[in-house]
Scaffold this motif. Structure first.
Motif, PDB file in Angstrom:
ATOM      1  N   GLU C 177       0.937  -1.338   0.014  1.00 43.13           N
ATOM      2  CA  GLU C 177      -0.070  -0.154   0.009  1.00 43.13           C
ATOM      3  C   GLU C 177       0.760   1.268   0.093  1.00 43.13           C
ATOM      4  O   GLU C 177       0.575   2.146  -0.630  1.00 43.13           O
ATOM      5  N   GLN C 180       2.126   2.094  -3.382  1.00 37.77           N
ATOM      6  CA  GLN C 180       1.046   2.627  -4.198  1.00 37.77           C
ATOM      7  C   GLN C 180       0.868   4.070  -4.000  1.00 37.77           C
ATOM      8  O   GLN C 180       0.589   4.657  -4.676  1.00 37.77           O
ATOM      9  N   LEU C 181       0.765   4.403  -2.483  1.00 38.20           N
ATOM     10  CA  LEU C 181       0.538   5.877  -2.023  1.00 38.20           C
ATOM     11  C   LEU C 181       1.765   6.609  -2.788  1.00 38.20           C
ATOM     12  O   LEU C 181       1.700   7.690  -3.191  1.00 38.20           O
ATOM     13  N   LEU C 184       1.482   7.062  -6.470  1.00 38.57           N
ATOM     14  CA  LEU C 184       0.268   7.905  -6.934  1.00 38.57           C
ATOM     15  C   LEU C 184       0.222   9.362  -6.411  1.00 38.57           C
ATOM     16  O   LEU C 184      -0.555  10.246  -6.316  1.00 38.57           O
ATOM     17  N   GLU C 186      -0.164   9.927  -3.154  1.00 32.18           N
ATOM     18  CA  GLU C 186      -1.222  10.282  -2.212  1.00 32.18           C
ATOM     19  C   GLU C 186      -0.586  10.431  -0.810  1.00 32.18           C
ATOM     20  O   GLU C 186      -0.420   9.410  -0.177  1.00 32.18           O
ATOM     21  N   TYR C 187      -0.489  11.572  -0.643  1.00 30.42           N
ATOM     22  CA  TYR C 187       0.327  11.890   0.701  1.00 30.42           C
ATOM     23  C   TYR C 187      -0.288  12.517   1.873  1.00 30.42           C
ATOM     24  O   TYR C 187       0.055  13.024   2.822  1.00 30.42           O
ATOM     25  N   GLY C 188      -1.735  12.291   1.727  1.00 28.90           N
ATOM     26  CA  GLY C 188      -2.666  12.835   2.926  1.00 28.90           C
ATOM     27  C   GLY C 188      -2.320  12.143   4.110  1.00 28.90           C
ATOM     28  O   GLY C 188      -2.278  12.957   5.316  1.00 28.90           O
ATOM     29  N   LEU C 189      -1.893  10.998   3.950  1.00 25.77           N
ATOM     30  CA  LEU C 189      -1.576  10.186   5.291  1.00 25.77           C
ATOM     31  C   LEU C 189      -0.457  10.838   6.033  1.00 25.77           C
ATOM     32  O   LEU C 189      -0.076  10.743   7.340  1.00 25.77           O
ATOM     33  N   HIS C 191       0.193  13.934   6.402  1.00 25.16           N
ATOM     34  CA  HIS C 191      -0.422  15.128   7.343  1.00 25.16           C
ATOM     35  C   HIS C 191      -1.104  14.491   8.361  1.00 25.16           C
ATOM     36  O   HIS C 191      -1.412  15.195   9.339  1.00 25.16           O
ATOM     37  N   VAL C 192      -1.694  13.259   8.470  1.00 25.78           N
ATOM     38  CA  VAL C 192      -2.594  12.757   9.295  1.00 25.78           C
ATOM     39  C   VAL C 192      -1.501  12.553  10.502  1.00 25.78           C
ATOM     40  O   VAL C 192      -1.928  12.805  12.029  1.00 25.78           O
TER      41      VAL C 192
END
Lengths: 234, 262, 322
Positions: C177, C180-181, C184, C186-189, C191-192
């Motif tokens: 995963e 994959q992040l 793509l 997808e780096y929102g995580l 910031h979580v």
């Protein structure tokens, strides 16, 4: 005049697969219609298929044959063949069903149940709220109960919530299955008055009323369902 | 609830098939789902209903069949034709997926606020204060007390975890939500509360929902239509109350008869 | 790929198979004893690793430079030291080291801790290269947990020892995963994680391994350096290489690359600020270590970068504790 509902050569039977495919005939060759302003009462002994006819009219039961044409403004929808979403749409705007029993939704107060039905039936939120309060008051439901979930109510109280829910919006077709079954004389009189008001406003009613007084008071015509008795399958 | 007749279905499933070797997971399933419509998929364990949900979400690749979805611009897109990036973006903005096991649907070590905020941050929100206030608002909507915003779901009860999953999924305003047995494993009273919450939010937000459940009472309470599955195939479908009150197929009759009071 | 191919703008130091003439060796610093160069036949190849392995690592390095911030898998070898002692950094250093290089090794800013001394000794013995403690003199600096205070220069290479290369690991344990992040973006995580910090502490409490975005694309873990050093990575003239031995990953920041620390609009990235100057050299704006002086709890704050501190003291700067 186009009737509000017309059964055309409708047949219904149940096949009980769990009992070796036993076929229970219910009704056959039903032809019957209700015009605006009419209150057609279904008569006949229990087991004759009165409730089944009402359930078929609302799409709750399927038909094996025939058509059940319900008028929706300028068009006519055959409930027997209409796709699910059209039947749901009819139930929201055209058909009001009141049965003996309230199917309880957990945690929703009585008033909210009635208001929601009003909004679904096309009333503005304020108007739905006003009518809900008016109906619950007319039906003598104590105001302290209005915001409580009906699950804990007595049978009569639940039935009055059910009636208010069915009548809150101005739907043209009312399907009433023993709406007064567990009501006292005072509340039966309220229901009779409500039905007459809707009749006067041009609604059509197809109903089952066990109570002779109520039947006498509202019926414009009585149809004996035994004449639709189906022959047992060969 | 929107009629949705004007803009066509939101989701179109056709011929969806998945085999696990010789065993059928799901065979030739087709249905349309309108905006605002709730469809229940019922059946016993192993009937293929969860496989179907995974195929719709493309957690699994189908052997045959298509899943098409109406994008916000009105076009009906084949999910298989979208790029991985587009599909994932769709899943975390316009779709939601409520899992049976909260541990799969939540980040168990991340605070409730962080769980709800993740989707916002995933679509570029970079203002802590605003992310937090939106998260707080959503916790309120799912009846989680404001002072639990910094607690991780590890510290939550089963019912709270499911409600948190709902907030986490709905925060981006999705139009389609998939639910896999969202209430199973909960106490009856907790179930009732959760069902009521789902019912209310679905109606308020006009969500389209595909809910997989083995509980016919759940299907009755939440769904407009239902599909009965057995051995990976759809054996009966129709209006929920019609299928439950006047079931035609032998298996559906058995299913309905096996329940105490649906 | 030919050996010449390894020489590019981002200077990779020469190695022993170079056919181009080596520049004059740098002068050795006098305070370190010279290790004997390995004799042919001692059983070790130059810089310990065999040429095939070094070539494989160099290929990974080149790929890492070509895709800044991207974690390139490589076939990490067993090294004669345990994981956690810098096996990733050592392999990168071994692969880029040439006979003419001057090596500096620091651990937490210091040249004389066990880890730094042993790695320096390792290369002095297996490669026979010159070693130094002076940042300015070094061509290759292997580091654990710090970037030197003295600005790095073009031609220098900073090799980081990395324990955990995956910045998303703690929130998303599945490697499939996280890849994959990254793919793509997808780096929102990420910031979580920062959100959690603020929710818990009122501010972004991550003080080391503070995630950065490299060249506007990949999010990278800068290894457990204090976030104080993050700004030094941005637009740095030196080449920065990262090696994770246990996890078999190499990544890189080429010279003059944009390195941005992640943050929120209302919680912008800030570095630690020290109220007092270094007790020994009076330097301000440098990273300080707390040193306990006795059992009574007396303490002082001194430069973590020992070379920087010594240089300043040699130039006559004196702190209050000196």
């Amino acid at each position: 005049m186009i009737p509000l509902i017309a059964f055309e050569d409708v047949a219904k039977r149940f096949t009980l697969h769990l009992r070796g495919g036993l076929v229970l005939p219910v009704v056959d060759s039903v032809s019957l219609s209700v015009d605006p302003g009419e209150c057609v009462v279904l008569g006949g002994p229990s087991g004759a298929g009165k409730s089944s006819l009402l359930r078929m009219a609302s799409g709750n039961y399927r038909c094996d044959r025939g058509a059940i044409r319900v008028r929706d403004g300028d068009r006519v929808v055959d409930v027997a063949t209409a796709p699910p979403r059209e039947i749901l749409d009819l139930r929201r705007r055209v058909i009001a069903s009141v049965s003996q029993f309230l199917r309880v939704i957990p945690r929703v107060g009585a008033r909210a149940v009635v208001e929601a039905a009003g909004r679904e039936g096309g009333l503005a939120p304020q108007e739905a709220a006003r009518r809900a309060a008016e109906l619950l008051a007319r039906l003598n439901l104590p105001e302290r109960l209005w915001d409580l979930p009906p699950a804990t109510f007595s049978g009569g109280e639940q039935q009055r919530v059910n009636i208010a829910r069915g009548l809150v919006a101005d739907k043209p077709l009312l399907l009433l299955d023993e709406p007064t079954a567990s009501l006292d004389a005072q509340n039966r009189a309220v229901v009779v008055a409500l039905i007459r008001e809707r009749q006067a406003a041009g609604a059509g009613i197809l109903g089952i009323f066990h109570d002779a007084d109520v039947r006498e008071a509202v019926a414009t015509r009585i149809v004996d369902v035994t004449r639709f008795r189906a022959q047992a399958a060969a | 609830m929107s009629a949705g007749a004007t803009c066509g279905p939101l989701l179109c499933v056709r011929g969806l098939t998945k085999r696990y070797g010789h065993r059928i997971g799901c065979a030739d399933v087709a249905f349309d789902l309108d905006p605002g419509e709730v469809l229940a998929i019922v059946g016993e364990s192993g009937s293929g209903k969860s496989t179907l949900l995974s195929l719709i979400a493309r957690d699994l690749a189908p052997d045959a069949g298509t899943v098409r979805y109406r994008l916000r611009d009105g076009t009906l897109a084949d999910l298989a034709a979208l790029s991985e990036a587009e599909r994932r973006h769709l899943m975390r903005t316009d779709w939601g997926f409520i899992r049976q096991d909260a541990a799969q649907g939540l980040r168990m070590g991340v605070s409730a606020g962080g769980n709800v905020g993740e989707r916002l941050m995933g679509v570029g929100a970079r203002h802590y204060g605003r992310i937090r206030s939106t998260a707080a608002e959503w916790l309120g909507k799912v009846e989680i007390a404001a002072d639990r915003i910094d607690d991780p779901p590890k510290a939550f009860s089963g019912g709270m975890r499911q409600r948190l999953q709902i907030a986490r999924n709905l925060v981006t305003g999705p139009r389609l939500v998939l639910m896999d047995e969202p209430t199973s494993g909960l106490d009856v009273s907790v179930q009732a509360r959760l069902l009521d919450l789902i019912r209310r939010l679905v109606a308020e937000l006009g969500l389209a929902v595909v809910i997989v459940t083995h509980d016919l009472a759940v299907a009755r309470l939440l769904s407009h239509r239902m599909i009965v599955m057995r051995g990976g195939r759809v054996i009966e479908s129709g209006l929920t109350d019609q299928v439950l009150d006047d079931p035609a197929e032998p298996y559906t009759q058995l299913l309905v008869a096996s329940v105490l009071a649906a | 790929m030919s050996d010449e191919g390894h020489r590019g703008d981002a200077r990779l130091p020469g190695h022993e198979t170079d056919i181009t003439p080596s520049p004059e060796p740098h002068a050795r610093t006098e305070d370190l004893p010279a290790e004997p160069a390995p004799e042919p036949g001692t059983g070790y190849n130059f810089a310990y690793l065999d040429e095939g392995t070094k070539r494989m690592i160099r290929r990974a390095i080149l790929k890492a430079i070509a895709i800044p911030g991207y974690q390139v898998p490589f076939a990490s070898r067993e090294m004669p030291m345990p994981y956690g002692w810098g096996t990733g950094g050592v392999q990168v250093t071994a692969a880029i080291l040439g006979r003419s290089d001057v090596l500096k090794v620091i651990d937490q800013g210091s040249d004389d801790t066990t880890n730094a001394v042993s790695i320096r000794a390792f290369f002095a013995r297996t490669a026979g290269v010159a070693v130094t403690t002076r940042t300015a003199e070094a061509t290759v600096i292997q580091t654990r947990h710090r970037i030197p205070e003295r600005p790095l220069a073009e031609g220098q290479v900073l090799v980081y020892q990395v324990p955990i290369p995956e910045p998303l690991r703690f929130l998303e344990p599945r490697e499939t995963e996280t890849r994959q992040l990254h793919a793509l973006a997808e780096y929102g995580l990420m910031h979580v994680k920062l959100y959690e910090d603020i929710a818990r502490h009122g501010h972004i409490a991550t003080t080391y391994a503070y995630p950065v975005e490299v060249a506007g694309r990949y999010v990278m873990d800068p290894s457990p350096t204090p976030k104080f050093d993050n700004p030094k990575m941005d637009d740095c003239p030196a080449l920065q290489l990262f090696g994770a031995g246990r996890e078999k990953r190499i990544y890189a920041v080429p010279p003059h690359t944009r390195v941005r620390s992640l943050d929120f609009e209302d919680h912008p990235f800030r570095v630690q600020h020290f109220a007092e100057p270094c007790a020994l050299c009076a330097a301000r704006g440098v990273y300080l270590d707390e040193v306990l002086l006795d059992d009574a709890g007396r303490r002082m704050f001194v430069c973590s970068d020992t070379d920087h501190c010594e240089e300043r003291r040699a130039a006559g700067h004196r702190g209050e504790g000196a």
